[in-house]
Design an enzyme around this catalytic site. Structure first.
Site, PDB file in Angstrom:
ATOM      1  N   SER A 112     -20.385  19.397  50.782  1.00 24.19           N
ATOM      2  CA  SER A 112     -19.615  18.447  50.392  1.00 24.19           C
ATOM      3  C   SER A 112     -20.357  17.951  49.130  1.00 24.19           C
ATOM      4  CB  SER A 112     -19.608  17.136  51.373  1.00 24.19           C
ATOM      5  OG  SER A 112     -18.770  16.034  50.653  1.00 24.19           O
ATOM      6  N   TYR A 136     -23.070  11.375  57.649  1.00 24.59           N
ATOM      7  CA  TYR A 136     -22.428  12.586  56.970  1.00 24.59           C
ATOM      8  C   TYR A 136     -23.152  13.027  55.569  1.00 24.59           C
ATOM      9  CZ  TYR A 136     -18.399  14.834  54.448  1.00 24.59           C
ATOM     10  OH  TYR A 136     -17.466  15.574  54.275  1.00 24.59           O
TER      11      TYR A 136
END
Length: 257
Positions: free
Chosen positions: A143, A156
């Site tokens: 990401s 995350y």
């Protein structure tokens, strides 16, 4: 356009029942590959297989954090299609939004288990299978949160940074077996996860959260799962045959700003 770029290839896609995973699986099939879809919801997997075609696709219900389940879906792929030559390690969870001091140990452990341990387990079992049949290409979904700090998402961000280390280590170790390993780094993509991101920005006003998020993207829009799938197909194909150990951003310029 050449629609046969992955002829005779066999792909495993984790997180394959929707979003980026399903878009990539669809693109793989369109380019001539056979595909094993892996996820946790059997009904959605069956629906995906029905859409993509039972001749070229199959599915396995599996939690990517469980070694025996990962080993089993690799074995099932080899039994059904004869080999594994592409692995799209895409399964992931976002976790709860909030400052790091409010993140529970349970929530942190769950995100790390899926997003990091799940990637490692996939490579642990896929790489030996690829070695047996001459190599392949591995693509890991990280990401933009793996390239910079991320407010309200410590687990995350930590997991998506960590998979870069896994990717680079695997690229070095597997290169001699003709196996390439790369990561992709999407910005906001039009999936269920972007709704959670909007909510984390403005919990009381989702539309305002969306507008603020769009303003942070130089191209002023979200990406689509199909655009990410195009990048994944390139990295899976022979067109990227000398690319390994690299991070590939697909973010509308977000990290450049």
């Amino acid at each position: 356009m050449n629609m046969n770029r992955l002829h005779n290839e066999v792909a495993i896609v984790t997180g394959g029942m929707r979003g980026i995973g399903l878009a990539a699986a669809r693109a793989f099939v369109q380019q001539g590959a056979n595909v094993m879809l892996v996820d946790v919801d059997e009904a959605q997997l069956q629906q995906a297989v029905a859409e993509l075609g039972k001749e070229s696709t199959d599915y396995a219900v599996a939690d990517v954090t469980q070694a025996e389940k990962v080993s089993a879906f690799v074995d099932k792929t080899v039994e059904r299609f004869g080999k594994v030559s592409i692995f799209f390690s895409n399964a992931g969870v976002g976790g709860l939004a909030g400052p790091l001091w409010e993140c529970s140990e349970e929530a942190f452990d769950r995100v790390i288990a899926v997003n990091l341990k799940g990637v490692w387990l996939g490579l642990k079992y896929v790489i030996p299978a690829m070695v047996q049949t001459g190599g392949g290409s591995i693509i890991i979904t990280s990401s933009v949160a793996g390239l910079r700090g991320t407010r309200q998402g410590v687990a995350y961000a930590a997991s998506k940074h960590a998979v870069i280390g896994v990717m680079k280590t695997a690229a070095l170790e597997a290169a001699r077996f003709n196996i390439r390993v790369n990561s992709i780094h999407p910005g906001p993509i039009e999936t269920d996860m972007v709704r959670d991101l909007e909510r984390s920005i403005r919990p009381d006003n989702l539309d305002e959260g969306k507008q603020l998020l769009l303003k942070s993207i130089p191209m002023r829009r979200y990406g689509t799962p199909e655009e990410v799938a195009d990048l994944v197909v390139f990295l899976a194909s022979n067109e990227s045959r000398f690319i390994t150990g690299a991070e590939h951003k697909i973010d509308g310029g977000l990290v450049a700003g």
